[in-house]
Scaffold this active site. Structure first.
Site, PDB file in Angstrom:
ATOM      1  N   LYS A  80       0.857  -1.191   0.000  1.00 52.80           N
ATOM      2  CA  LYS A  80       0.000   0.000   0.000  1.00 52.80           C
ATOM      3  C   LYS A  80       0.892   1.239   0.000  1.00 52.80           C
ATOM      4  CE  LYS A  80      -3.832   2.035   2.698  1.00 52.80           C
ATOM      5  NZ  LYS A  80      -4.702   1.842   3.890  1.00 52.80           N
ATOM      6  N   SER A 155      -9.589   1.849   2.876  1.00 50.46           N
ATOM      7  CA  SER A 155      -8.748   2.573   1.970  1.00 50.46           C
ATOM      8  C   SER A 155      -7.719   1.701   1.235  1.00 50.46           C
ATOM      9  CB  SER A 155      -7.997   3.679   2.719  1.00 50.46           C
ATOM     10  OG  SER A 155      -7.183   3.140   3.731  1.00 50.46           O
ATOM     11  N   SER A 179      -9.675  -0.402   7.149  1.00 56.47           N
ATOM     12  CA  SER A 179      -9.109  -0.314   5.801  1.00 56.47           C
ATOM     13  C   SER A 179      -8.398  -1.549   5.286  1.00 56.47           C
ATOM     14  CB  SER A 179      -8.151   0.863   5.714  1.00 56.47           C
ATOM     15  OG  SER A 179      -8.890   2.031   5.520  1.00 56.47           O
TER      16      SER A 179
END
Ligand code: GLN
Length: 490
Positions: A80, A155, A179
């Protein structure tokens, strides 16, 4: 052999060990897959095709020479884009950090490197990890591989979509209010948010420091345990990281779950939960019963206040953490500024997207002297109550089982202009962060349109083995991955 990119990491490990596959073959297969699917899925902010091939060659040579003792050497991963990677862009999917090249590696990245794990690239996310659909990225909107008109969740949507689309065998995400777990549930993969303090946050760009935690997004439960083995552990560079005993998280996976006490909090099965999600969960609960677990309905009353508490605490911390992006020390500087004050104002106005600004304004408001007691202080008091209620529940239960999200993946564009609707996507996950507990999301079926439904197993602090054990038992019994596959529907 099944398509190489469909294999789990533990399957890849076996094939590497037996000589059936080489490190270069694996890396190349993933790069081909990325090239083939990225146009549809848009999961990556930065790819590292050439670098990854060069690294694979180096690792292969070392492997052949017998210089590598780790069985993960040569396994690829995706990261990420809010974890610092030395020499590689770390953008947080924000214009503010569009050209930021981290001068150092996050501790988790150092740990991956020590194992010889190869970074295939940086994955898309909501800007600064604020959001539940990855639509708030400055760069692109990632699509859900099960249905390209729907969101992958957020996210960590780029990470979950990349794993589901077999563009990476596994990925690292971060979870402040859901997330990791919510996108894992939307994309039909496994997502584990570890106990607060188990994994070092050093080098993770901070959103809400008392809630953030890095964790694995994988194809199955065993891979989640393997990746947790790599990243867990005390780090003197993160003062909130805990001196916990080193464990092998794969050790308990196959234990019989007979007699395991599972609590079903009724507040998580109320009106706001989609009936099809509820039905999937009911089926899962039945399966556990058949496996000999003891199921009992319980109440987590205070969980009703967790969402409000979360959005006060998270925004307060974000408003402080994001103060460093001033156009001088870090990040984007407006070319239109004519004075010092103008640099701050224009750089932040132009560098941040509207959701980030909304959080900064909300956070500044709840911390302001006139409202501090009414909002921030009250939220901290409620936070303690949430924590205590979970403590009480874990006196009676080994794990708590809830839906991961009230809904399956929703259509693109349906919530992005309605922040409150978007915030509701986290109603089942935020209390876990508020209380600092570990939680895992695993697929537990599909709805009538074929979209994956996720279930969440919550454990007591540092009892990751227990939730992994309970998750593994269900996974082995129900074989979701063998039964359902993303179809890239348009
Ligand atoms: N969706 C939640 C939020 O917008 C959680 C984000 C996260 O876990 N990083 O705050």
């Amino acid at each position: 052999m099944a398509n190489l990119t469909e294999l789990t990491v533990h399957e890849l490990q076996e094939k590497l060990a037996s000589g059936e596959l080489t490190v270069s073959e694996i890396t190349k297969a993933y790069i081909d897959r990325i090239n083939q699917k990225e146009g549809q899925v848009e999961a990556f902010v930065t790819t590292r095709n050439e670098e990854a091939i060069a690294e694979a060659k180096e690792i292969e040579e070392k492997r052949v020479a017998g210089e590598l003792r780790t069985s993960l050497a040569g396994i690829p991963i995706g990261i990420k884009d809010n974890m610092c990677t030395k020499g590689i862009r770390t953008t947080c999917s924000s214009r503010m950090l569009e050209n930021f090249i981290a001068p150092y590696d996050a501790t988790v990245i150092e740990k991956l490197k020590a194992e010889g794990i190869i970074n295939l690239g940086k994955l898309n996310m909501d800007e600064f990890a604020m959001g539940s659909s990855t639509e708030y990225s400055y760069f692109k909107k990632t699509k859900n591989p099960w249905d390209l008109s729907t969101v992958p969740g957020g996210s960590s949507g780029g990470a979950a979509a990349a794993v589901a689309a077999n563009m990476v065998p596994w990925a690292l995400g971060s979870d402040t209010g859901g997330s990791i777990r919510q996108p894992a549930s939307f994309c039909g993969v496994v997502g584990l948010k570890p106990t607060y303090g188990l994994v070092s946050r050093y080098g993770l760009v901070a959103f809400a420091s008392s809630l953030d935690q890095i964790g694995p997004i994988t194809k199955d439960v065993r891979d989640a345990a393997i990746l947790l083995n790599v990243i867990a552990g005390h780090d003197e560079k993160d003062s909130t990281s805990v001196e916990a005993q080193k464990k092998d998280y794969t050790a308990n996976l196959e234990k019989d779950i007979k007699g395991m006490r599972i609590g079903i909090p009724k507040e998580f099965y109320g009106d706001g939960i989609n009936p099809e999600v509820k039905a999937s969960l009911q089926k899962a609960i039945k399966t556990y019963e058949e496996m000999g677990a003891i199921i009992e309905e319980c109440s987590l009353d205070i969980a009703n206040y967790a969402l409000a508490t979360y959005y006060i605490v998270a925004c307060a911390e974000a408003s402080s953490n994001l103060g460093r992006f001033d156009g001088i020390r870090y990040g984007y500087r407006s070319p239109n500024a004519t004075s010092l004050k103008d640099i701050y104002k224009k750089s932040r106005s132009e560098g941040f997207g509207s959701e980030v600004k909304r959080r900064i304004i909300l956070g500044t408001y709840v911390l302001s002297s006139g409202y501090y007691d009414a909002y921030y202080k009250k939220a901290q008091l409620v936070r303690t109550l949430v924590t205590k209620e979970f403590e009480k529940a874990f006196e009676k239960y080994d794990v708590i089982l809830t839906p991961t999200s009230p809904n399956v993946a929703f259509e693109m564009g349906t919530k992005s202009n309605n922040p409150l609707e978007m915030y509701l996507a986290d109603i089942c996950t935020v209390s876990v962060n508020i209380a600092g507990l570990p939680g895992i999301s695993i697929p537990c079926g599909v709805d009538s349109k074929g979209m994956p439904v996720g279930m969440q197993l919550i454990g007591n602090k540092f009892e990751e083995e227990k939730i992994l054990n309970v998750a593994y038992a269900y996974e082995q019994k129900t074989k979701f991955r063998e039964t359902y596959k993303p179809e890239f529907k348009k």
